[in-house]
Design a protein around this motif. Structure first.
Motif, PDB file in Angstrom:
ATOM      1  N   PRO A  56       0.836  -1.205   0.000  1.00 47.25           N
ATOM      2  CA  PRO A  56       0.000   0.000   0.000  1.00 47.25           C
ATOM      3  C   PRO A  56       0.873   1.259   0.000  1.00 47.25           C
ATOM      4  O   PRO A  56       1.893   1.309   0.674  1.00 47.25           O
ATOM      5  CB  PRO A  56      -0.795  -0.119   1.313  1.00 47.25           C
ATOM      6  CG  PRO A  56      -0.760  -1.569   1.649  1.00 47.25           C
ATOM      7  CD  PRO A  56       0.572  -2.063   1.162  1.00 47.25           C
ATOM      8  N   TRP A  60      -1.983   5.468   6.840  1.00 47.82           N
ATOM      9  CA  TRP A  60      -3.141   5.938   7.600  1.00 47.82           C
ATOM     10  C   TRP A  60      -2.692   6.766   8.801  1.00 47.82           C
ATOM     11  O   TRP A  60      -3.246   7.824   9.080  1.00 47.82           O
ATOM     12  CB  TRP A  60      -3.964   4.758   8.107  1.00 47.82           C
ATOM     13  CG  TRP A  60      -4.613   3.899   7.066  1.00 47.82           C
ATOM     14  CD1 TRP A  60      -4.355   2.585   6.809  1.00 47.82           C
ATOM     15  CD2 TRP A  60      -5.646   4.269   6.141  1.00 47.82           C
ATOM     16  NE1 TRP A  60      -5.146   2.118   5.799  1.00 47.82           N
ATOM     17  CE2 TRP A  60      -5.952   3.123   5.367  1.00 47.82           C
ATOM     18  CE3 TRP A  60      -6.332   5.458   5.892  1.00 47.82           C
ATOM     19  CZ2 TRP A  60      -6.920   3.143   4.364  1.00 47.82           C
ATOM     20  CZ3 TRP A  60      -7.301   5.475   4.892  1.00 47.82           C
ATOM     21  CH2 TRP A  60      -7.579   4.334   4.145  1.00 47.82           C
ATOM     22  N   SER A  80      -3.480  -4.243  15.692  1.00 44.90           N
ATOM     23  CA  SER A  80      -4.688  -4.769  15.054  1.00 44.90           C
ATOM     24  C   SER A  80      -5.944  -4.192  15.695  1.00 44.90           C
ATOM     25  O   SER A  80      -6.944  -3.952  15.012  1.00 44.90           O
ATOM     26  CB  SER A  80      -4.701  -6.298  15.129  1.00 44.90           C
ATOM     27  OG  SER A  80      -4.638  -6.752  16.475  1.00 44.90           O
ATOM     28  N   ALA A  83      -6.425  -0.663  14.292  1.00 41.71           N
ATOM     29  CA  ALA A  83      -6.813  -0.742  12.883  1.00 41.71           C
ATOM     30  C   ALA A  83      -8.301  -1.062  12.767  1.00 41.71           C
ATOM     31  O   ALA A  83      -9.025  -0.469  11.958  1.00 41.71           O
ATOM     32  CB  ALA A  83      -5.976  -1.800  12.169  1.00 41.71           C
ATOM     33  N   GLU A  84      -8.754  -2.005  13.583  1.00 36.63           N
ATOM     34  CA  GLU A  84     -10.174  -2.379  13.561  1.00 36.63           C
ATOM     35  C   GLU A  84     -11.040  -1.238  14.092  1.00 36.63           C
ATOM     36  O   GLU A  84     -12.093  -0.918  13.525  1.00 36.63           O
ATOM     37  CB  GLU A  84     -10.390  -3.638  14.392  1.00 36.63           C
ATOM     38  CG  GLU A  84     -11.836  -4.128  14.401  1.00 36.63           C
ATOM     39  CD  GLU A  84     -12.005  -5.405  15.192  1.00 36.63           C
ATOM     40  OE1 GLU A  84     -13.160  -5.879  15.303  1.00 36.63           O
ATOM     41  OE2 GLU A  84     -11.001  -5.938  15.713  1.00 36.63           O
ATOM     42  N   GLY A  87     -11.230   1.461  11.561  1.00 35.28           N
ATOM     43  CA  GLY A  87     -11.800   1.060  10.286  1.00 35.28           C
ATOM     44  C   GLY A  87     -10.817   1.156   9.136  1.00 35.28           C
ATOM     45  O   GLY A  87     -11.215   1.328   7.982  1.00 35.28           O
ATOM     46  N   TYR A  88      -9.512   1.021   9.446  1.00 36.16           N
ATOM     47  CA  TYR A  88      -8.499   1.095   8.395  1.00 36.16           C
ATOM     48  C   TYR A  88      -8.479  -0.193   7.582  1.00 36.16           C
ATOM     49  O   TYR A  88      -8.480  -1.288   8.139  1.00 36.16           O
ATOM     50  CB  TYR A  88      -7.102   1.293   8.987  1.00 36.16           C
ATOM     51  CG  TYR A  88      -6.880   2.598   9.702  1.00 36.16           C
ATOM     52  CD1 TYR A  88      -7.553   3.762   9.332  1.00 36.16           C
ATOM     53  CD2 TYR A  88      -5.972   2.679  10.763  1.00 36.16           C
ATOM     54  CE1 TYR A  88      -7.325   4.960   9.990  1.00 36.16           C
ATOM     55  CE2 TYR A  88      -5.741   3.877  11.417  1.00 36.16           C
ATOM     56  CZ  TYR A  88      -6.426   5.014  11.038  1.00 36.16           C
ATOM     57  OH  TYR A  88      -6.198   6.196  11.694  1.00 36.16           O
ATOM     58  N   ASP A  89      -8.439  -0.069   6.287  1.00 43.55           N
ATOM     59  CA  ASP A  89      -8.252  -1.213   5.403  1.00 43.55           C
ATOM     60  C   ASP A  89      -6.753  -1.326   5.143  1.00 43.55           C
ATOM     61  O   ASP A  89      -6.187  -0.543   4.381  1.00 43.55           O
ATOM     62  CB  ASP A  89      -9.005  -1.006   4.086  1.00 43.55           C
ATOM     63  CG  ASP A  89      -8.913  -2.227   3.165  1.00 43.55           C
ATOM     64  OD1 ASP A  89      -8.043  -3.093   3.406  1.00 43.55           O
ATOM     65  OD2 ASP A  89      -9.693  -2.302   2.202  1.00 43.55           O
ATOM     66  N   LEU A  90      -6.099  -2.276   5.775  1.00 38.29           N
ATOM     67  CA  LEU A  90      -4.640  -2.378   5.702  1.00 38.29           C
ATOM     68  C   LEU A  90      -4.148  -2.958   4.378  1.00 38.29           C
ATOM     69  O   LEU A  90      -2.941  -3.096   4.178  1.00 38.29           O
ATOM     70  CB  LEU A  90      -4.113  -3.209   6.871  1.00 38.29           C
ATOM     71  CG  LEU A  90      -4.392  -2.608   8.254  1.00 38.29           C
ATOM     72  CD1 LEU A  90      -3.750  -3.446   9.340  1.00 38.29           C
ATOM     73  CD2 LEU A  90      -3.913  -1.162   8.336  1.00 38.29           C
ATOM     74  N   THR A  91      -5.076  -3.288   3.477  1.00 38.44           N
ATOM     75  CA  THR A  91      -4.666  -3.656   2.117  1.00 38.44           C
ATOM     76  C   THR A  91      -4.560  -2.404   1.248  1.00 38.44           C
ATOM     77  O   THR A  91      -4.001  -2.444   0.157  1.00 38.44           O
ATOM     78  CB  THR A  91      -5.665  -4.631   1.465  1.00 38.44           C
ATOM     79  OG1 THR A  91      -6.943  -3.987   1.301  1.00 38.44           O
ATOM     80  CG2 THR A  91      -5.830  -5.877   2.328  1.00 38.44           C
ATOM     81  N   GLU A  92      -5.086  -1.306   1.747  1.00 33.98           N
ATOM     82  CA  GLU A  92      -5.066  -0.056   0.984  1.00 33.98           C
ATOM     83  C   GLU A  92      -4.134   0.991   1.591  1.00 33.98           C
ATOM     84  O   GLU A  92      -3.712   1.933   0.909  1.00 33.98           O
ATOM     85  CB  GLU A  92      -6.473   0.526   0.882  1.00 33.98           C
ATOM     86  CG  GLU A  92      -7.442  -0.354   0.107  1.00 33.98           C
ATOM     87  CD  GLU A  92      -8.810   0.279  -0.029  1.00 33.98           C
ATOM     88  OE1 GLU A  92      -9.001   1.385   0.528  1.00 33.98           O
ATOM     89  OE2 GLU A  92      -9.673  -0.312  -0.690  1.00 33.98           O
TER      90      GLU A  92
END
Length: 224
Positions: A56, A60, A80, A83-84, A87-92
């Motif tokens: 990515p 963020w 983690s 991130a949850e 609401g972070y999308d860790l693939t992006e």
């Protein structure tokens, strides 16, 4: 160029003249270094391309947790969990937690300290959002002018929300010899970080923080 072409043509003719079963051995014996070098270059190129495609590009949020023994980096419960929560999308995008900096600016010299130099590099480069340290150490960093004044309009809402937790340092803002109390830290006592900082800790905002809009969310998570 003509000489090179002539040599290549002669070598190719020599290879073609060999029995088919002997050609691979001949090529390996005489060209293995070049083959290995070419393979290494190709492998490097493929690796770099793969990382460029799959890693990515957006960050963020970037927090530094100095002087901790626990692993708070990627895949840790704290990492983690936030991130949850956010609401972070860790693939992006990337949520970066730095947990391998060890320095005590309040009690020991920072001259020649690679860790302190790395921390200041993060702060000065405008890549780090917040730093968490023991209270005295954080105030020492604040006295060096590398933390944002929490009365700044960009973070004044945080100063109001956590008014009973604000930590200050004395600074000569007008360069006139008069010292002023400058808010540079937020006490994190009673937060999720108590288990990692037995003597307490505080948070400072980088003077060049790039993701100021995420700091309130981070603090909310720490106290949730």
């Amino acid at each position: 160029m003509d000489t090179l072409k002539t040599r290549m043509a002669a070598e190719w003719k020599k290879i073609c003249a060999l029995p088919r079963k002997e050609r691979p051995c001949y090529i390996w014996d005489y060209y293995k270094l070049r083959i290995l070098a070419l393979a290494a270059v190709l492998a490097f190129a493929v690796t770099m391309t793969w990382h460029a495609v799959t890693t990515p590009s957006e960050t963020w949020f970037f927090a530094c947790f100095a002087n901790v023994e626990a692993d708070l980096g990627e895949n840790s419960d704290l990492h983690s969990g936030f991130a949850e929560y956010a609401g972070y999308d860790l693939t992006e995008g990337i949520l970066q937690f730095e947990d391998e900096i060890y320095c005590k600016p309040a009690t020991s010299t920072t001259t020649g300290s690679a860790y302190y130099e790395l921390l200041t590099a993060y702060l000065d480069a405008g890549t780090l959002d917040v730093v968490v340290m023991g209270t005295d150490d954080l105030l020492a960093v604040g006295e060096a002018g590398r933390l944002m004044d929490l009365s700044d309009a960009r973070v004044s809402a945080l100063a109001e929300e956590y008014a009973d937790r604000i930590l200050t340092v004395e600074a000569d803002l007008e360069d006139d010899g008069e010292l002023t109390q400058v808010p540079v830290g937020i006490d994190l006592s009673g937060s999720r970080l108590d288990e990692y900082y037995s003597d307490g800790c505080a948070l400072g905002v980088s003077a060049n923080a790039p993701h100021i809009d995420q700091i309130a969310l981070f603090l909310s998570y720490l106290f949730s």
